[in-house]
Motif scaffolding. Structure first.
Motif, short mmCIF file in Angstrom:
data_model
loop_
_atom_site.label_atom_id
_atom_site.label_comp_id
_atom_site.label_asym_id
_atom_site.label_seq_id
_atom_site.Cartn_x
_atom_site.Cartn_y
_atom_site.Cartn_z
N HIS A 187 0.80 -1.23 0.00
CA HIS A 187 0.00 0.00 0.00
C HIS A 187 0.83 1.28 0.00
O HIS A 187 0.33 2.35 -0.32
CB HIS A 187 -0.93 0.03 1.23
CG HIS A 187 -1.97 -1.04 1.21
ND1 HIS A 187 -2.95 -1.11 0.27
CD2 HIS A 187 -2.16 -2.10 2.04
CE1 HIS A 187 -3.71 -2.17 0.50
NE2 HIS A 187 -3.24 -2.79 1.56
N VAL A 188 2.09 1.19 0.41
CA VAL A 188 2.89 2.41 0.52
C VAL A 188 4.11 2.39 -0.41
O VAL A 188 4.26 3.26 -1.27
CB VAL A 188 3.35 2.64 1.98
CG1 VAL A 188 4.23 3.88 2.08
CG2 VAL A 188 2.14 2.77 2.89
N PRO A 191 3.22 1.64 -4.46
CA PRO A 191 2.65 2.81 -5.16
C PRO A 191 3.66 3.94 -5.33
O PRO A 191 3.63 4.64 -6.33
CB PRO A 191 1.50 3.23 -4.26
CG PRO A 191 1.14 2.02 -3.49
CD PRO A 191 2.40 1.25 -3.31
N ASN A 192 4.55 4.11 -4.37
CA ASN A 192 5.56 5.16 -4.51
C ASN A 192 6.57 4.83 -5.60
O ASN A 192 7.27 5.71 -6.08
CB ASN A 192 6.29 5.38 -3.18
CG ASN A 192 5.48 6.24 -2.23
OD1 ASN A 192 4.50 6.87 -2.64
ND2 ASN A 192 5.86 6.27 -0.97
N PHE B 86 1.02 9.73 3.25
CA PHE B 86 1.14 8.88 2.05
C PHE B 86 0.78 9.74 0.85
O PHE B 86 -0.37 10.13 0.67
CB PHE B 86 0.21 7.68 2.17
CG PHE B 86 0.44 6.89 3.43
CD1 PHE B 86 1.72 6.50 3.79
CD2 PHE B 86 -0.62 6.56 4.26
CE1 PHE B 86 1.94 5.78 4.94
CE2 PHE B 86 -0.40 5.83 5.42
CZ PHE B 86 0.88 5.45 5.76
N ARG B 87 1.78 10.03 0.01
CA ARG B 87 1.60 11.05 -1.02
C ARG B 87 0.65 10.64 -2.12
O ARG B 87 0.12 11.47 -2.82
CB ARG B 87 2.94 11.45 -1.59
CG ARG B 87 3.62 10.38 -2.41
CD ARG B 87 5.05 10.76 -2.64
NE ARG B 87 5.81 10.69 -1.39
CZ ARG B 87 6.93 11.35 -1.18
NH1 ARG B 87 7.40 12.15 -2.09
NH2 ARG B 87 7.57 11.21 -0.04
N HIS B 88 0.48 9.33 -2.30
CA HIS B 88 -0.39 8.91 -3.39
C HIS B 88 -1.80 8.59 -2.91
O HIS B 88 -2.60 8.04 -3.63
CB HIS B 88 0.20 7.67 -4.07
CG HIS B 88 0.32 6.53 -3.12
ND1 HIS B 88 1.42 6.36 -2.30
CD2 HIS B 88 -0.53 5.55 -2.80
CE1 HIS B 88 1.22 5.30 -1.54
NE2 HIS B 88 0.05 4.80 -1.82
N MET B 89 -2.08 8.92 -1.63
CA MET B 89 -3.42 8.67 -1.11
C MET B 89 -4.09 10.00 -0.78
O MET B 89 -3.43 10.95 -0.37
CB MET B 89 -3.35 7.86 0.19
CG MET B 89 -2.91 6.43 0.04
SD MET B 89 -3.02 5.64 1.67
CE MET B 89 -1.83 4.33 1.45
N PHE B 97 -6.12 4.84 6.92
CA PHE B 97 -5.14 3.77 6.71
C PHE B 97 -5.01 2.83 7.91
O PHE B 97 -5.05 1.62 7.76
CB PHE B 97 -3.78 4.38 6.37
CG PHE B 97 -2.74 3.36 5.99
CD1 PHE B 97 -2.65 2.89 4.70
CD2 PHE B 97 -1.85 2.86 6.94
CE1 PHE B 97 -1.71 1.94 4.34
CE2 PHE B 97 -0.91 1.90 6.60
CZ PHE B 97 -0.83 1.44 5.30
#
Lengths: 274, 342
Positions: A187-188, A191-192, B86-89, B97
């Protein structure tokens, strides 16, 4: 007004611009233009026949298959290398980080020769492998190894760079929030990596399609078997088979341009989401 | 949940980051870890959270040892200095989360996320990404995310370090209120004395990896335990002198000192607000500069035979009457702290 006085002595801004444009014209635009013009003069029918003759199709199939294999394996390797080099602390980490870029500097021809010393008929592993009927040199596995070697840095480098830049805090935050290692990765971290992986994929594919020296030496450019698009263009030029040479060059050129545009777009998008 | 830390040590190579620190925070307290940068505060905080492994020493949370417990099982909310969102959330996904990974049912999660966003004044920002928020808003998202899974303990690493002074003060007050509303024990790390003293129930001063002093803000201010503490808190003047008949002379200024025998060498620490200056023709000191700092005035002077001294007064203070650069003044020390000279 000392500033004004100084600036009047400087060459005008367009001088540098013209220099850059001339350089690009000679080394980039002119060959592309020549390829386009000559292809046009050759005629669409001749190009089409050149592209669709059996040897060309085989060469194209080999090239695209190699690119696909390189992309899949390098994505997996890139993720692993990123996690190891950007996230773990161990002795020799910096060395490993540097080694990943070595294929960029080495001549593919030399590397091809080195692999022949290992997998060749009298090489270190060649005789042992041949007991099981496995042939590496002058066969498709040889092409795979050659392609993997020259493409290994691209994805890994992008992933390592992005992971180092982003740092570990997001992952630590996920852990304090109760995420398991796998959840944190999925999830982290992953995606980064997305932007880096997309760039890596495009660069890997472009490099795999364009490789010549290593696949020539390790594959042997055998008609009906180990030709790739580049080695077949080389042979076609030699045989004055203009239709095939120009046709395949055009296909490769268009693929490369498409991949580069894709990289630019992905870079821009990855930059936005910072 | 109370926190008890005993004999915590941590080295990074040859560098001793944390050197035998023991501290205790009672359940429901808001405590500040105060100290200069690089003094080991953040490392202690990370060891309490389990993000960093201690070389030795123990951490107890709510009466139970947690040294071998993984971070994710400690139920600690952690707010990072640079937010670590979280930069993409989206904001919503960020805040949810901690509930998602713990498999909290969807409707329950949504309710809690909305509750947190409302509490943090972030309603309407659900679909934004972190890079579309201001510093203060990001900080509040980070807090909401840390608090959503109802942690027993809230740890904040320089929570207001990256926002400008005004937002900083506002967020500080707001953190205090938030802490009082929730049933949580909190520690925040800061290098800002005003922040620590104005917000915390308990201040723990950490420097060079050691706990210098801990206690209520007023005790730390008024009863510094060591010379370091006396100099660290507020702005202080320092002079070396020798005690004679209960008095240490600084130039011609007599400073009363208690608890030292005649002839002992002492180091005097005099805070800038524990002084009175007054105009005196044959005074022992000369004024050099007067700096107008908004509501205060800082006066730089020098004592003949002893060196520079400075004091601060309220802008309209009667103590400033007639004082100007170049004039001679008398000095009365209302409170000096004396320590045996090292």
């Amino acid at each position: 007004m000392p500033d004004l006085a100084a600036s009047s002595k400087r060459p005008p801004p367009w001088a540098l611009r013209i220099l850059v444009l001339t350089y690009l014209t000679i080394f980039l635009f002119a060959p592309l233009l020549a390829l386009g013009v000559e292809s046009f003069r050759e005629g669409a029918l001749s190009l089409w026949q050149g592209i669709t003759e059996p040897e060309s199709l085989l060469a194209l199939r080999n090239s695209f298959l190699l690119a696909a294999i390189a992309v899949v394996l390098n994505v997996l390797f890139g993720i692993a290398a990123g996690l190891v080099i950007a996230r773990q602390r161990f002795w020799g980490r910096a060395l490993l980080d540097g080694l990943i870029e070595v294929p960029l500097a080495l001549s593919p021809v030399m590397v091809g020769l080195a692999f022949i010393l290992i997998f060749g008929r009298t090489g270190w592993l060649g005789p042992w492998l041949s007991q099981f009927g496995v042939r590496v040199i002058f066969s498709f596995p040889g092409l795979i190894i050659a392609t993997l070697f020259v493409t290994v840095p691209f994805t890994a480098r992008e992933v390592i760079h992005v992971l180092s830049e982003i740092g570990e805090e997001e992952e630590m935050a996920a852990t304090t929030l109760g995420a398991s290692r796998w959840q944190t990765f999925w999830h982290v971290t992953l995606p980064n990596m997305r932007g880096a992986l997309s760039c890596g994929i495009s660069l890997t594919a472009a490099r795999a399609l364009g490789e010549f020296g290593a696949v020539l030496i390790m594959g042997g450019a055998i008609t009906g078997s180990t030709h790739t698009a580049t080695t077949w263009i080389f042979t076609a030029v030699d045989e004055r088979n203009n239709g095939a040479a120009l046709g395949l060059s055009l296909v490769l050129g268009l693929c490369s341009v498409a991949l580069l545009l894709l990289v630019e777009k992905l870079r821009a998008r990855a930059h936005e989401r910072r | 949940m109370g926190i008890v830390v005993e004999h915590l040590c941590k080295r990074f190579g040859d560098f001793v980051a944390v050197d035998d620190v023991s501290l205790r925070v009672e359940r429901g307290q808001l405590a500040a870890m105060l100290g200069p940068s690089g003094g080991g505060k953040s490392t202690i905080l990370r060891m309490i959270a389990g993000l960093e492994k201690a070389d030795s020493g123990t951490v107890e949370l709510g009466g139970a040892r947690v040294d071998h417990m993984h971070t994710r099982d400690r139920q600690v909310g952690f707010v990072f200095q640079h937010y670590a969102l979280f930069r993409h959330m989206t904001v919503e996904k960020n805040v949810g989360f901690g509930l998602s990974v713990r498999k909290v049912p969807e409707d329950e999660k949504r309710a809690r996320v909305n509750e947190m966003l409302k509490l943090m004044n972030l309603t309407g920002f659900e679909k934004r990404y972190p890079d579309q928020l201001s510093g203060g808003q990001r900080q509040r998202v980070a807090l909401a995310r840390a608090l959503a899974p109802r942690p027993r303990l809230l740890l904040l690493d320089e929570p207001f370090g990256a926002v400008d002074a005004k937002v900083r003060e506002e967020l500080g007050r707001w953190l205090r209120n938030l802490h009082d509303e929730l049933d949580v024990t909190s520690i925040f790390v800061t290098h800002d004395q005003e922040e620590a003293f104005s917000l915390a129930d308990k201040v723990m001063v950490i420097a060079k990896g050691r706990l210098e002093q801990s206690g209520q803000p007023v005790d730390i201010l008024d009863q510094p335990a060591t010379e370091f503490m006396a100099r660290f808190v507020g702005d202080a003047n320092v002079f070396d002198s020798v005690v004679r008949d209960g008095v240490a002379l600084v130039g011609r200024v007599a400073v009363p000192v208690r608890g030292f025998e005649d002839g002992s060498a002492v180091r005097l620490v005099i805070r800038s607000y524990d002084l009175k200056f007054f105009k005196q023709e044959d005074g022992p000191a000369i004024v050099h500069r007067m700096l107008y700092l908004g509501d205060r005035v800082k006066v730089d002077a020098s004592i003949e035979g002893a060196g520079p001294i400075f004091a601060q007064f309220p802008r309209r203070s009667s103590l400033l009457r007639g004082i100007e650069p170049g004039c001679r003044i008398g000095i009365e020390v209302t409170l000096a702290r004396a320590f045996a000279k090292p």
